[in-house]
Design a protein around this motif. Structure first.
Motif, PDB file in Angstrom:
ATOM      1  N   GLY A   1       3.804  -1.616  -4.144  1.00 22.73           N
ATOM      2  CA  GLY A   1       3.149  -0.651  -3.546  1.00 22.73           C
ATOM      3  C   GLY A   1       2.176   0.594  -4.328  1.00 22.73           C
ATOM      4  O   GLY A   1       1.935   0.451  -5.573  1.00 22.73           O
ATOM      5  N   ASP A   2       1.397   1.439  -3.579  1.00 17.10           N
ATOM      6  CA  ASP A   2       0.708   2.128  -4.443  1.00 17.10           C
ATOM      7  C   ASP A   2       1.612   3.352  -5.106  1.00 17.10           C
ATOM      8  O   ASP A   2       2.978   3.364  -5.067  1.00 17.10           O
ATOM      9  CB  ASP A   2      -0.220   2.983  -3.585  1.00 17.10           C
ATOM     10  N   ALA A   3       1.038   4.413  -5.740  1.00 14.25           N
ATOM     11  CA  ALA A   3       1.821   5.422  -6.542  1.00 14.25           C
ATOM     12  C   ALA A   3       2.904   6.181  -5.855  1.00 14.25           C
ATOM     13  O   ALA A   3       4.135   6.281  -6.231  1.00 14.25           O
ATOM     14  CB  ALA A   3       0.899   6.362  -7.357  1.00 14.25           C
ATOM     15  N   SER A   4       2.543   6.597  -4.380  1.00 11.47           N
ATOM     16  CA  SER A   4       3.271   7.112  -3.869  1.00 11.47           C
ATOM     17  C   SER A   4       4.441   6.321  -3.136  1.00 11.47           C
ATOM     18  O   SER A   4       5.613   6.994  -3.054  1.00 11.47           O
ATOM     19  CB  SER A   4       2.541   7.724  -2.486  1.00 11.47           C
ATOM     20  N   LEU A   5       3.930   5.089  -2.797  1.00 14.00           N
ATOM     21  CA  LEU A   5       5.154   4.197  -2.015  1.00 14.00           C
ATOM     22  C   LEU A   5       6.499   3.950  -3.360  1.00 14.00           C
ATOM     23  O   LEU A   5       7.505   3.715  -2.977  1.00 14.00           O
ATOM     24  CB  LEU A   5       4.584   3.157  -1.693  1.00 14.00           C
ATOM     25  N   SER A   6       5.817   3.774  -4.450  1.00 16.58           N
ATOM     26  CA  SER A   6       6.598   3.341  -5.688  1.00 16.58           C
ATOM     27  C   SER A   6       7.654   4.419  -5.999  1.00 16.58           C
ATOM     28  O   SER A   6       8.666   4.255  -6.809  1.00 16.58           O
ATOM     29  CB  SER A   6       5.823   3.036  -6.769  1.00 16.58           C
ATOM     30  N   LYS A   7       7.405   5.730  -5.390  1.00 16.27           N
ATOM     31  CA  LYS A   7       8.177   6.734  -5.855  1.00 16.27           C
ATOM     32  C   LYS A   7       9.527   6.709  -4.613  1.00 16.27           C
ATOM     33  O   LYS A   7      10.461   7.393  -4.925  1.00 16.27           O
ATOM     34  CB  LYS A   7       7.640   8.052  -5.915  1.00 16.27           C
ATOM     35  N   ARG A   8       9.454   5.944  -3.589  1.00 15.22           N
ATOM     36  CA  ARG A   8      10.231   6.298  -2.505  1.00 15.22           C
ATOM     37  C   ARG A   8      11.462   5.346  -2.593  1.00 15.22           C
ATOM     38  O   ARG A   8      11.300   3.939  -2.884  1.00 15.22           O
ATOM     39  CB  ARG A   8       9.531   6.006  -0.905  1.00 15.22           C
ATOM     40  N   PRO A   9      12.845   5.674  -2.554  1.00 13.16           N
ATOM     41  CA  PRO A   9      13.881   4.949  -2.493  1.00 13.16           C
ATOM     42  C   PRO A   9      13.931   4.226  -1.300  1.00 13.16           C
ATOM     43  O   PRO A   9      13.822   4.185  -0.254  1.00 13.16           O
ATOM     44  CB  PRO A   9      15.131   6.127  -2.734  1.00 13.16           C
TER      45      PRO A   9
ATOM     46  N   GLY B   1       0.772  -1.308   0.025  1.00  8.94           N
ATOM     47  CA  GLY B   1       0.044  -0.049  -0.012  1.00  8.94           C
ATOM     48  C   GLY B   1       0.982   1.286   0.181  1.00  8.94           C
ATOM     49  O   GLY B   1       1.719   1.359  -1.070  1.00  8.94           O
ATOM     50  N   ASN B   2       0.820   2.122   0.982  1.00  9.86           N
ATOM     51  CA  ASN B   2       1.439   3.453   1.510  1.00  9.86           C
ATOM     52  C   ASN B   2       2.502   3.094   2.207  1.00  9.86           C
ATOM     53  O   ASN B   2       3.024   4.200   2.741  1.00  9.86           O
ATOM     54  CB  ASN B   2       0.459   4.445   1.322  1.00  9.86           C
ATOM     55  N   SER B   3       2.884   2.046   2.747  1.00  7.49           N
ATOM     56  CA  SER B   3       3.555   1.844   3.982  1.00  7.49           C
ATOM     57  C   SER B   3       5.111   1.667   3.832  1.00  7.49           C
ATOM     58  O   SER B   3       5.452   0.300   3.582  1.00  7.49           O
ATOM     59  CB  SER B   3       2.966   0.886   4.765  1.00  7.49           C
ATOM     60  N   GLY B   4       5.849   2.559   3.995  1.00  8.33           N
ATOM     61  CA  GLY B   4       7.251   2.354   4.002  1.00  8.33           C
ATOM     62  C   GLY B   4       7.814   1.748   5.092  1.00  8.33           C
ATOM     63  O   GLY B   4       8.724   0.952   4.993  1.00  8.33           O
TER      64      GLY B   4
ATOM     65  N   LEU C   1      12.785  14.491   5.040  1.00 10.65           N
ATOM     66  CA  LEU C   1      11.336  14.532   4.621  1.00 10.65           C
ATOM     67  C   LEU C   1      11.363  14.947   3.299  1.00 10.65           C
ATOM     68  O   LEU C   1      10.211  14.617   2.429  1.00 10.65           O
ATOM     69  CB  LEU C   1      10.842  16.101   5.101  1.00 10.65           C
ATOM     70  N   ARG C   2      12.375  14.870   2.623  1.00  5.35           N
ATOM     71  CA  ARG C   2      12.452  14.771   1.162  1.00  5.35           C
ATOM     72  C   ARG C   2      11.991  13.603   0.380  1.00  5.35           C
ATOM     73  O   ARG C   2      11.571  13.611  -0.796  1.00  5.35           O
ATOM     74  CB  ARG C   2      13.745  15.174   0.536  1.00  5.35           C
ATOM     75  N   VAL C   3      12.303  12.473   1.286  1.00  6.40           N
ATOM     76  CA  VAL C   3      11.887  11.141   0.869  1.00  6.40           C
ATOM     77  C   VAL C   3      11.056  10.316   1.330  1.00  6.40           C
ATOM     78  O   VAL C   3      10.757   9.327   1.402  1.00  6.40           O
ATOM     79  CB  VAL C   3      13.386  10.277   0.405  1.00  6.40           C
ATOM     80  N   LYS C   4       9.990  11.088   2.011  1.00  5.68           N
ATOM     81  CA  LYS C   4       8.721  10.468   2.682  1.00  5.68           C
ATOM     82  C   LYS C   4       7.754  10.360   1.501  1.00  5.68           C
ATOM     83  O   LYS C   4       7.898  10.135   0.355  1.00  5.68           O
ATOM     84  CB  LYS C   4       8.310  11.385   3.792  1.00  5.68           C
ATOM     85  N   GLU C   5       6.583  10.015   2.040  1.00 10.73           N
ATOM     86  CA  GLU C   5       5.271   9.843   1.025  1.00 10.73           C
ATOM     87  C   GLU C   5       5.123  10.867   0.018  1.00 10.73           C
ATOM     88  O   GLU C   5       4.936  10.569  -1.070  1.00 10.73           O
ATOM     89  CB  GLU C   5       3.863   9.593   1.966  1.00 10.73           C
ATOM     90  N   SER C   6       5.727  11.942   0.257  1.00 12.11           N
ATOM     91  CA  SER C   6       5.851  13.096  -0.637  1.00 12.11           C
ATOM     92  C   SER C   6       7.153  13.858  -0.189  1.00 12.11           C
ATOM     93  O   SER C   6       7.840  13.499   0.821  1.00 12.11           O
ATOM     94  CB  SER C   6       4.688  14.009  -0.494  1.00 12.11           C
TER      95      SER C   6
ATOM     96  N   ARG D   1      13.815   1.289  -6.485  1.00  8.91           N
ATOM     97  CA  ARG D   1      12.309   1.631  -5.995  1.00  8.91           C
ATOM     98  C   ARG D   1      11.377   0.276  -6.319  1.00  8.91           C
ATOM     99  O   ARG D   1      11.892  -0.627  -6.957  1.00  8.91           O
ATOM    100  CB  ARG D   1      11.708   2.869  -6.496  1.00  8.91           C
ATOM    101  N   LEU D   2      10.266   0.407  -5.757  1.00  6.90           N
ATOM    102  CA  LEU D   2       9.342  -0.663  -5.949  1.00  6.90           C
ATOM    103  C   LEU D   2       8.605  -0.524  -7.301  1.00  6.90           C
ATOM    104  O   LEU D   2       8.646   0.663  -8.152  1.00  6.90           O
ATOM    105  CB  LEU D   2       8.143  -0.658  -4.974  1.00  6.90           C
ATOM    106  N   PRO D   3       8.088  -1.582  -8.122  1.00  4.00           N
ATOM    107  CA  PRO D   3       8.054  -2.848  -7.481  1.00  4.00           C
ATOM    108  C   PRO D   3       9.579  -3.382  -7.360  1.00  4.00           C
ATOM    109  O   PRO D   3      10.750  -3.048  -8.142  1.00  4.00           O
ATOM    110  CB  PRO D   3       7.488  -3.708  -8.523  1.00  4.00           C
ATOM    111  N   LEU D   4       9.910  -4.532  -6.527  1.00  4.33           N
ATOM    112  CA  LEU D   4      11.195  -4.990  -6.024  1.00  4.33           C
ATOM    113  C   LEU D   4      10.966  -6.320  -5.741  1.00  4.33           C
ATOM    114  O   LEU D   4      10.067  -6.857  -5.030  1.00  4.33           O
ATOM    115  CB  LEU D   4      11.685  -3.879  -4.871  1.00  4.33           C
TER     116      LEU D   4
END
Length: 443
Positions: free
Chosen positions: A120-128, A96-99, A348-353, A150-153
Protein backbone atom coordinates in the motif's frame (compact mmCIF):
# COMPACT_ATOMS: atom_id res chain seq x y z
CA UNK A 1 -1.72 3.58 -6.57
CA UNK A 2 0.38 6.16 -4.76
CA UNK A 3 -0.93 9.69 -4.73
CA UNK A 4 0.41 12.15 -7.27
CA UNK A 5 2.52 15.02 -6.05
CA UNK A 6 0.82 17.06 -3.36
CA UNK A 7 -1.95 19.45 -4.40
CA UNK A 8 -2.29 22.41 -2.01
CA UNK A 9 -5.71 24.05 -2.01
CA UNK A 10 -7.00 27.20 -0.30
CA UNK A 11 -10.69 27.53 0.60
CA UNK A 12 -12.55 30.43 2.14
CA UNK A 13 -16.04 31.46 3.16
CA UNK A 14 -18.29 32.93 0.43
CA UNK A 15 -21.77 32.76 1.95
CA UNK A 16 -24.50 30.14 2.29
CA UNK A 17 -24.77 26.76 0.59
CA UNK A 18 -28.00 26.09 -1.29
CA UNK A 19 -29.30 23.57 -3.81
CA UNK A 20 -29.41 19.81 -4.27
CA UNK A 21 -26.56 17.36 -4.56
CA UNK A 22 -26.10 13.58 -4.69
CA UNK A 23 -23.19 12.00 -2.87
CA UNK A 24 -21.19 9.08 -4.29
CA UNK A 25 -22.09 5.47 -3.54
CA UNK A 26 -21.45 4.05 -0.10
CA UNK A 27 -17.82 2.98 0.16
CA UNK A 28 -18.39 0.09 2.58
CA UNK A 29 -21.19 -1.34 0.45
CA UNK A 30 -19.22 -0.80 -2.78
CA UNK A 31 -16.27 -2.85 -1.51
CA UNK A 32 -18.55 -5.67 -0.42
CA UNK A 33 -20.62 -5.62 -3.60
CA UNK A 34 -17.49 -6.23 -5.67
CA UNK A 35 -16.13 -8.93 -3.37
CA UNK A 36 -19.33 -10.93 -3.04
CA UNK A 37 -20.04 -10.61 -6.77
CA UNK A 38 -16.54 -11.94 -7.46
CA UNK A 39 -17.37 -15.03 -5.35
CA UNK A 40 -20.75 -15.68 -6.98
CA UNK A 41 -21.20 -18.02 -9.91
CA UNK A 42 -22.55 -15.95 -12.79
CA UNK A 43 -22.80 -12.25 -13.63
CA UNK A 44 -23.79 -9.61 -11.09
CA UNK A 45 -24.73 -6.02 -11.90
CA UNK A 46 -23.82 -3.07 -9.66
CA UNK A 47 -25.31 0.42 -10.00
CA UNK A 48 -24.09 3.45 -8.09
CA UNK A 49 -20.68 1.97 -7.24
CA UNK A 50 -18.29 4.47 -5.67
CA UNK A 51 -15.53 5.02 -8.20
CA UNK A 52 -12.92 6.36 -5.78
CA UNK A 53 -9.39 5.02 -5.56
CA UNK A 54 -10.10 2.75 -2.58
CA UNK A 55 -12.89 0.84 -4.33
CA UNK A 56 -10.92 0.66 -7.58
CA UNK A 57 -8.09 -0.96 -5.58
CA UNK A 58 -10.54 -3.68 -4.54
CA UNK A 59 -11.64 -4.17 -8.15
CA UNK A 60 -8.04 -4.44 -9.36
CA UNK A 61 -7.17 -7.03 -6.71
CA UNK A 62 -10.21 -9.16 -7.55
CA UNK A 63 -9.33 -9.02 -11.24
CA UNK A 64 -5.83 -10.21 -10.35
CA UNK A 65 -7.42 -13.23 -8.65
CA UNK A 66 -9.60 -14.23 -11.57
CA UNK A 67 -12.82 -12.20 -11.49
CA UNK A 68 -13.93 -10.31 -14.63
CA UNK A 69 -14.98 -6.78 -13.66
CA UNK A 70 -16.09 -4.33 -16.35
CA UNK A 71 -17.54 -0.81 -16.27
CA UNK A 72 -20.11 0.02 -18.93
CA UNK A 73 -22.79 2.64 -19.58
CA UNK A 74 -25.21 1.06 -17.10
CA UNK A 75 -22.77 0.58 -14.23
CA UNK A 76 -20.54 -2.38 -13.47
CA UNK A 77 -20.74 -6.09 -14.28
CA UNK A 78 -18.85 -8.78 -12.39
CA UNK A 79 -18.39 -12.37 -13.58
CA UNK A 80 -17.53 -14.30 -10.43
CA UNK A 81 -15.26 -17.30 -9.92
CA UNK A 82 -17.32 -18.93 -7.15
CA UNK A 83 -16.46 -19.45 -3.49
CA UNK A 84 -13.13 -21.27 -3.40
CA UNK A 85 -12.31 -20.23 -6.95
CA UNK A 86 -9.89 -17.35 -6.38
CA UNK A 87 -6.67 -17.76 -8.36
CA UNK A 88 -3.06 -17.13 -7.42
CA UNK A 89 -2.29 -13.45 -8.27
CA UNK A 90 0.77 -12.96 -10.46
CA UNK A 91 1.89 -9.80 -8.68
CA UNK A 92 1.54 -8.04 -5.35
CA UNK A 93 -1.93 -6.64 -4.62
CA UNK A 94 -1.63 -2.83 -4.37
CA UNK A 95 -4.20 -1.58 -1.87
CA UNK A 96 -3.30 2.09 -2.27
CA UNK A 97 -4.71 3.85 0.81
CA UNK A 98 -7.54 1.41 1.51
CA UNK A 99 -7.59 -0.32 4.87
CA UNK A 100 -11.01 -1.81 4.10
CA UNK A 101 -9.73 -3.41 0.89
CA UNK A 102 -6.74 -4.84 2.72
CA UNK A 103 -8.49 -6.32 5.74
CA UNK A 104 -11.48 -7.77 3.89
CA UNK A 105 -9.39 -9.24 1.08
CA UNK A 106 -7.08 -10.80 3.67
CA UNK A 107 -10.18 -12.58 4.94
CA UNK A 108 -11.06 -13.81 1.46
CA UNK A 109 -7.55 -15.08 0.69
CA UNK A 110 -7.12 -16.74 4.12
CA UNK A 111 -9.30 -19.74 3.24
CA UNK A 112 -8.07 -20.19 -0.34
CA UNK A 113 -4.98 -22.27 -1.30
CA UNK A 114 -3.12 -19.24 -2.62
CA UNK A 115 -0.41 -16.83 -1.52
CA UNK A 116 -0.85 -13.08 -1.85
CA UNK A 117 1.36 -10.13 -1.00
CA UNK A 118 -0.40 -6.95 0.07
CA UNK A 119 1.26 -3.57 -0.42
CA UNK A 120 0.00 0.00 0.00
CA UNK A 121 0.95 3.65 0.05
CA UNK A 122 2.96 5.32 2.82
CA UNK A 123 -0.12 6.00 4.94
CA UNK A 124 -1.59 2.49 4.68
CA UNK A 125 1.81 0.95 5.38
CA UNK A 126 1.79 2.56 8.83
CA UNK A 127 -1.54 1.01 9.81
CA UNK A 128 -1.47 -2.14 11.96
CA UNK A 129 -3.11 -5.28 10.62
CA UNK A 130 -2.66 -7.36 13.79
CA UNK A 131 -6.35 -7.33 14.66
CA UNK A 132 -7.08 -9.21 11.44
CA UNK A 133 -3.95 -11.37 11.49
CA UNK A 134 -4.88 -12.81 14.92
CA UNK A 135 -8.22 -14.50 14.02
CA UNK A 136 -7.16 -15.47 10.49
CA UNK A 137 -4.07 -17.17 11.94
CA UNK A 138 -6.37 -19.19 14.22
CA UNK A 139 -8.17 -20.34 11.06
CA UNK A 140 -4.87 -21.61 9.64
CA UNK A 141 -3.60 -18.76 7.47
CA UNK A 142 0.11 -17.99 7.69
CA UNK A 143 1.47 -14.43 7.67
CA UNK A 144 4.81 -12.78 7.09
CA UNK A 145 4.29 -9.12 7.94
CA UNK A 146 6.50 -6.07 8.30
CA UNK A 147 7.37 -5.03 11.88
CA UNK A 148 4.28 -4.20 13.92
CA UNK A 149 2.02 -6.35 11.74
CA UNK A 150 2.11 -3.81 8.92
CA UNK A 151 2.35 -3.84 5.12
CA UNK A 152 4.05 -5.09 3.04
CA UNK A 153 2.57 -8.41 4.16
CA UNK A 154 2.52 -11.91 2.68
CA UNK A 155 -0.47 -14.17 3.39
CA UNK A 156 -0.51 -17.91 2.67
CA UNK A 157 -4.07 -19.19 2.79
CA UNK A 158 -5.17 -22.62 4.05
CA UNK A 159 -7.82 -24.78 2.38
CA UNK A 160 -9.68 -26.23 4.09
CA UNK A 161 -9.39 -23.63 6.81
CA UNK A 162 -10.46 -24.17 10.42
CA UNK A 163 -13.82 -22.79 11.58
CA UNK A 164 -13.51 -20.74 14.77
CA UNK A 165 -15.60 -18.80 17.24
CA UNK A 166 -13.93 -15.40 17.64
CA UNK A 167 -14.85 -12.72 20.16
CA UNK A 168 -13.93 -9.26 18.91
CA UNK A 169 -11.61 -7.59 21.46
CA UNK A 170 -12.61 -4.17 20.08
CA UNK A 171 -15.58 -3.11 17.95
CA UNK A 172 -14.51 -3.44 14.31
CA UNK A 173 -16.70 -4.14 11.31
CA UNK A 174 -13.59 -4.81 9.25
CA UNK A 175 -12.30 -7.56 11.55
CA UNK A 176 -15.79 -9.07 11.81
CA UNK A 177 -16.16 -9.04 8.03
CA UNK A 178 -12.70 -10.51 7.45
CA UNK A 179 -13.53 -13.52 9.65
CA UNK A 180 -16.94 -14.00 8.01
CA UNK A 181 -15.38 -13.82 4.54
CA UNK A 182 -12.78 -16.41 5.51
CA UNK A 183 -15.67 -18.51 6.83
CA UNK A 184 -17.35 -18.52 3.41
CA UNK A 185 -14.87 -21.12 2.14
CA UNK A 186 -14.36 -22.92 5.46
CA UNK A 187 -16.21 -26.18 6.24
CA UNK A 188 -18.58 -25.96 9.19
CA UNK A 189 -19.79 -22.86 10.98
CA UNK A 190 -17.61 -19.83 11.71
CA UNK A 191 -18.84 -17.47 14.41
CA UNK A 192 -18.01 -13.92 15.44
CA UNK A 193 -19.06 -12.64 18.86
CA UNK A 194 -19.62 -8.88 18.75
CA UNK A 195 -19.91 -7.29 22.24
CA UNK A 196 -20.65 -3.88 20.67
CA UNK A 197 -22.69 -3.65 17.47
CA UNK A 198 -20.86 -2.41 14.34
CA UNK A 199 -22.00 -1.78 10.78
CA UNK A 200 -23.81 -4.82 9.42
CA UNK A 201 -23.45 -4.44 5.65
CA UNK A 202 -21.63 -7.77 5.33
CA UNK A 203 -24.38 -9.73 7.05
CA UNK A 204 -27.15 -8.03 5.06
CA UNK A 205 -25.45 -8.48 1.69
CA UNK A 206 -24.20 -12.03 2.29
CA UNK A 207 -27.78 -13.08 2.97
CA UNK A 208 -28.85 -11.38 -0.26
CA UNK A 209 -26.25 -13.42 -2.18
CA UNK A 210 -27.60 -16.63 -0.65
CA UNK A 211 -25.13 -17.33 2.16
CA UNK A 212 -26.48 -18.91 5.33
CA UNK A 213 -25.95 -16.19 7.94
CA UNK A 214 -27.65 -16.00 11.34
CA UNK A 215 -27.51 -13.31 14.02
CA UNK A 216 -28.30 -14.17 17.63
CA UNK A 217 -28.63 -11.52 20.33
CA UNK A 218 -27.31 -12.66 23.71
CA UNK A 219 -26.46 -10.95 27.02
CA UNK A 220 -22.83 -10.98 25.87
CA UNK A 221 -23.52 -9.32 22.52
CA UNK A 222 -24.40 -10.51 19.04
CA UNK A 223 -23.23 -13.85 17.68
CA UNK A 224 -22.96 -13.80 13.89
CA UNK A 225 -22.66 -17.26 12.34
CA UNK A 226 -21.88 -18.21 8.75
CA UNK A 227 -22.11 -21.67 7.24
CA UNK A 228 -19.11 -22.36 5.06
CA UNK A 229 -18.62 -23.81 1.60
CA UNK A 230 -21.40 -21.49 0.46
CA UNK A 231 -22.66 -21.08 -3.07
CA UNK A 232 -23.33 -17.40 -3.79
CA UNK A 233 -25.87 -16.42 -6.42
CA UNK A 234 -25.32 -13.36 -8.66
CA UNK A 235 -27.27 -10.23 -7.75
CA UNK A 236 -28.35 -6.84 -9.07
CA UNK A 237 -27.12 -4.34 -6.50
CA UNK A 238 -28.04 -0.65 -6.20
CA UNK A 239 -25.54 1.09 -3.91
CA UNK A 240 -27.06 3.85 -1.75
CA UNK A 241 -25.28 7.15 -1.17
CA UNK A 242 -22.44 7.06 1.36
CA UNK A 243 -23.46 8.54 4.74
CA UNK A 244 -19.79 9.17 5.52
CA UNK A 245 -19.54 11.36 2.42
CA UNK A 246 -22.88 13.04 3.14
CA UNK A 247 -21.61 13.91 6.61
CA UNK A 248 -19.32 16.63 5.27
CA UNK A 249 -22.12 18.38 3.38
CA UNK A 250 -24.51 18.02 6.31
CA UNK A 251 -22.05 19.68 8.70
CA UNK A 252 -21.19 22.38 6.14
CA UNK A 253 -24.83 23.39 5.73
CA UNK A 254 -25.37 23.25 9.48
CA UNK A 255 -22.53 25.64 10.36
CA UNK A 256 -22.74 28.14 7.48
CA UNK A 257 -25.45 30.78 8.13
CA UNK A 258 -28.25 30.90 5.57
CA UNK A 259 -27.60 27.44 4.15
CA UNK A 260 -30.43 25.18 2.97
CA UNK A 261 -29.50 22.07 0.97
CA UNK A 262 -30.88 18.65 0.07
CA UNK A 263 -28.46 15.72 -0.02
CA UNK A 264 -30.08 12.99 -2.08
CA UNK A 265 -30.09 9.21 -1.70
CA UNK A 266 -28.24 8.93 1.63
CA UNK A 267 -27.95 5.47 3.19
CA UNK A 268 -29.29 5.51 6.75
CA UNK A 269 -28.37 2.07 8.01
CA UNK A 270 -28.66 2.45 11.81
CA UNK A 271 -25.14 1.08 12.25
CA UNK A 272 -23.84 4.05 10.20
CA UNK A 273 -26.10 6.97 11.17
CA UNK A 274 -24.58 7.94 14.51
CA UNK A 275 -23.32 11.31 13.30
CA UNK A 276 -26.80 12.46 12.32
CA UNK A 277 -28.07 11.42 15.76
CA UNK A 278 -25.26 13.35 17.46
CA UNK A 279 -25.84 16.45 15.35
CA UNK A 280 -29.56 16.39 16.13
CA UNK A 281 -28.71 16.18 19.84
CA UNK A 282 -26.68 19.36 19.30
CA UNK A 283 -29.64 21.09 17.62
CA UNK A 284 -29.01 20.47 13.92
CA UNK A 285 -31.91 20.70 11.45
CA UNK A 286 -31.80 17.43 9.47
CA UNK A 287 -35.08 16.40 7.87
CA UNK A 288 -35.57 13.03 6.17
CA UNK A 289 -37.50 13.23 2.90
CA UNK A 290 -38.88 10.25 0.94
CA UNK A 291 -37.54 7.57 3.26
CA UNK A 292 -37.40 4.29 1.37
CA UNK A 293 -35.63 0.92 1.11
CA UNK A 294 -32.97 0.29 -1.56
CA UNK A 295 -31.43 -3.15 -1.79
CA UNK A 296 -32.19 -3.94 1.83
CA UNK A 297 -30.74 -0.65 3.09
CA UNK A 298 -32.80 2.30 4.44
CA UNK A 299 -32.33 5.46 2.34
CA UNK A 300 -33.66 9.04 2.40
CA UNK A 301 -33.01 12.50 0.99
CA UNK A 302 -31.75 14.81 3.76
CA UNK A 303 -32.80 18.46 3.91
CA UNK A 304 -30.29 20.35 6.04
CA UNK A 305 -30.59 23.97 7.14
CA UNK A 306 -28.28 26.16 9.15
CA UNK A 307 -28.89 25.77 12.87
CA UNK A 308 -27.36 26.96 16.11
CA UNK A 309 -25.53 24.09 17.80
CA UNK A 310 -25.02 23.44 21.50
CA UNK A 311 -22.12 21.41 22.87
CA UNK A 312 -22.94 17.95 24.22
CA UNK A 313 -21.23 14.94 25.73
CA UNK A 314 -21.41 12.55 22.79
CA UNK A 315 -23.10 9.31 23.94
CA UNK A 316 -20.41 6.58 23.98
CA UNK A 317 -22.75 4.05 22.40
CA UNK A 318 -22.80 6.15 19.22
CA UNK A 319 -19.07 5.66 18.63
CA UNK A 320 -19.19 2.49 16.49
CA UNK A 321 -21.88 3.98 14.23
CA UNK A 322 -19.93 7.19 13.55
CA UNK A 323 -16.27 6.29 13.92
CA UNK A 324 -15.35 7.63 10.46
CA UNK A 325 -17.35 10.81 11.04
CA UNK A 326 -15.66 11.98 14.25
CA UNK A 327 -13.31 14.37 12.40
CA UNK A 328 -16.21 16.35 10.89
CA UNK A 329 -18.12 16.16 14.19
CA UNK A 330 -15.11 17.89 15.75
CA UNK A 331 -15.58 20.64 13.16
CA UNK A 332 -19.28 21.05 14.03
CA UNK A 333 -18.38 21.20 17.73
CA UNK A 334 -15.90 24.00 17.06
CA UNK A 335 -18.86 26.25 16.11
CA UNK A 336 -21.24 25.17 18.88
CA UNK A 337 -22.12 27.06 22.05
CA UNK A 338 -20.36 25.53 25.04
CA UNK A 339 -18.18 22.44 25.37
CA UNK A 340 -18.46 19.22 23.40
CA UNK A 341 -16.94 16.13 24.98
CA UNK A 342 -16.24 13.48 22.33
CA UNK A 343 -14.83 10.28 23.82
CA UNK A 344 -14.79 6.61 22.87
CA UNK A 345 -12.88 7.17 19.64
CA UNK A 346 -9.61 5.33 20.37
CA UNK A 347 -9.79 3.65 16.96
CA UNK A 348 -9.13 7.03 15.34
CA UNK A 349 -5.52 6.72 16.47
CA UNK A 350 -4.91 3.95 13.90
CA UNK A 351 -6.82 5.23 10.87
CA UNK A 352 -5.18 6.72 7.76
CA UNK A 353 -3.59 9.10 10.25
CA UNK A 354 -3.90 9.55 14.00
CA UNK A 355 -7.14 11.45 13.45
CA UNK A 356 -7.41 12.66 17.04
CA UNK A 357 -3.98 14.29 16.99
CA UNK A 358 -4.39 15.46 13.39
CA UNK A 359 -7.72 17.20 14.03
CA UNK A 360 -6.51 18.71 17.31
CA UNK A 361 -3.54 20.21 15.47
CA UNK A 362 -5.56 21.38 12.45
CA UNK A 363 -8.41 22.94 14.43
CA UNK A 364 -5.98 24.53 16.85
CA UNK A 365 -4.06 26.07 13.94
CA UNK A 366 -7.20 27.86 12.68
CA UNK A 367 -8.16 29.20 16.10
CA UNK A 368 -10.42 26.56 17.67
CA UNK A 369 -10.13 25.81 21.38
CA UNK A 370 -9.35 22.12 21.53
CA UNK A 371 -7.98 19.81 24.23
CA UNK A 372 -6.69 16.41 23.14
CA UNK A 373 -7.44 13.40 25.35
CA UNK A 374 -6.53 9.76 24.82
CA UNK A 375 -9.83 8.71 23.24
CA UNK A 376 -11.11 11.94 21.71
CA UNK A 377 -11.27 15.72 22.02
CA UNK A 378 -12.75 18.36 24.29
CA UNK A 379 -13.87 21.30 22.15
CA UNK A 380 -15.05 24.69 23.35
CA UNK A 381 -17.07 26.19 20.51
CA UNK A 382 -17.38 29.73 19.16
CA UNK A 383 -21.13 30.00 19.73
CA UNK A 384 -21.67 30.15 15.98
CA UNK A 385 -19.09 32.82 15.23
CA UNK A 386 -16.52 32.19 12.49
CA UNK A 387 -13.11 30.81 13.39
CA UNK A 388 -10.10 33.01 12.61
CA UNK A 389 -8.69 30.66 9.94
CA UNK A 390 -5.67 31.93 8.04
CA UNK A 391 -3.46 28.86 8.40
CA UNK A 392 -2.06 25.98 6.40
CA UNK A 393 -3.06 22.61 7.85
CA UNK A 394 -1.50 19.18 7.40
CA UNK A 395 -3.86 16.59 5.91
CA UNK A 396 -1.40 13.70 6.45
CA UNK A 397 -2.53 11.77 3.36
CA UNK A 398 -5.94 11.41 5.03
CA UNK A 399 -9.05 12.13 2.97
CA UNK A 400 -11.27 12.74 6.01
CA UNK A 401 -8.89 15.25 7.56
CA UNK A 402 -8.76 17.11 4.24
CA UNK A 403 -12.53 17.22 3.79
CA UNK A 404 -13.20 18.10 7.44
CA UNK A 405 -10.90 21.10 7.30
CA UNK A 406 -12.36 22.12 3.93
CA UNK A 407 -15.74 22.26 5.70
CA UNK A 408 -14.26 24.32 8.54
CA UNK A 409 -12.90 26.80 5.97
CA UNK A 410 -16.45 27.63 4.86
CA UNK A 411 -17.05 29.50 8.14
CA UNK A 412 -13.70 31.17 8.84
CA UNK A 413 -12.72 34.84 8.66
CA UNK A 414 -9.64 34.01 6.60
CA UNK A 415 -9.00 31.12 4.23
CA UNK A 416 -7.59 27.74 5.17
CA UNK A 417 -4.96 26.08 2.99
CA UNK A 418 -4.87 22.30 2.82
CA UNK A 419 -1.27 21.26 2.30
CA UNK A 420 -2.49 18.38 0.11
CA UNK A 421 -6.05 17.94 -1.18
CA UNK A 422 -5.26 14.95 -3.43
CA UNK A 423 -6.21 12.20 -0.88
CA UNK A 424 -9.87 13.24 -1.22
CA UNK A 425 -9.94 11.24 -4.47
CA UNK A 426 -9.72 8.01 -2.47
CA UNK A 427 -13.35 8.28 -1.38
CA UNK A 428 -15.07 11.37 -2.83
CA UNK A 429 -13.55 12.50 -6.16
CA UNK A 430 -16.30 15.10 -6.82
CA UNK A 431 -16.22 16.66 -3.33
CA UNK A 432 -14.69 20.02 -4.20
CA UNK A 433 -16.79 20.34 -7.37
CA UNK A 434 -19.96 19.69 -5.36
CA UNK A 435 -19.00 22.25 -2.72
CA UNK A 436 -18.43 24.75 -5.53
CA UNK A 437 -21.84 23.87 -7.00
CA UNK A 438 -23.61 24.50 -3.70
CA UNK A 439 -21.77 27.78 -3.20
CA UNK A 440 -22.55 28.80 -6.76
CA UNK A 441 -26.25 28.07 -6.28
CA UNK A 442 -26.20 30.60 -3.47
CA UNK A 443 -24.89 33.34 -5.72
Amino acid sequence: MAHPSSAPLTLSAVGPLTGRVRVPGDKSISHRALMFSALAIGTSRIEGLLEGEDVLATAAALRAMGATIVRDAGGWSVDGVGVGGLLQPANALDMGNSGTSTRLLMGLVASHPITATFIGDASLSKRPMGRVIAPLSQMGADFTASPGGRLPLMLRGLCPAIPITYKLPVASAQVKSAVLLAGLNTPGITRVVEPVATRDHSERMLRGFGAEVSVETTPHGKIISITGEAELKPQHIVVPGDPSSAAFLVVAATIVPGSDIVVENVGLNPTRAGLFTALRLMGASIEELDRRDVGGEPVADLRVRHAALTGIEVPPDLAPSMIDEYPVLFVAAAFATGRTIARGAEELRVKESDRIAAMAAALGAVGARVTEIEDGLLIDGTGGDPLPGGATVATLLDHRIAMSMAVAALHCRAGITLDDASPVATSYPAFFDQIAHLRGAAA
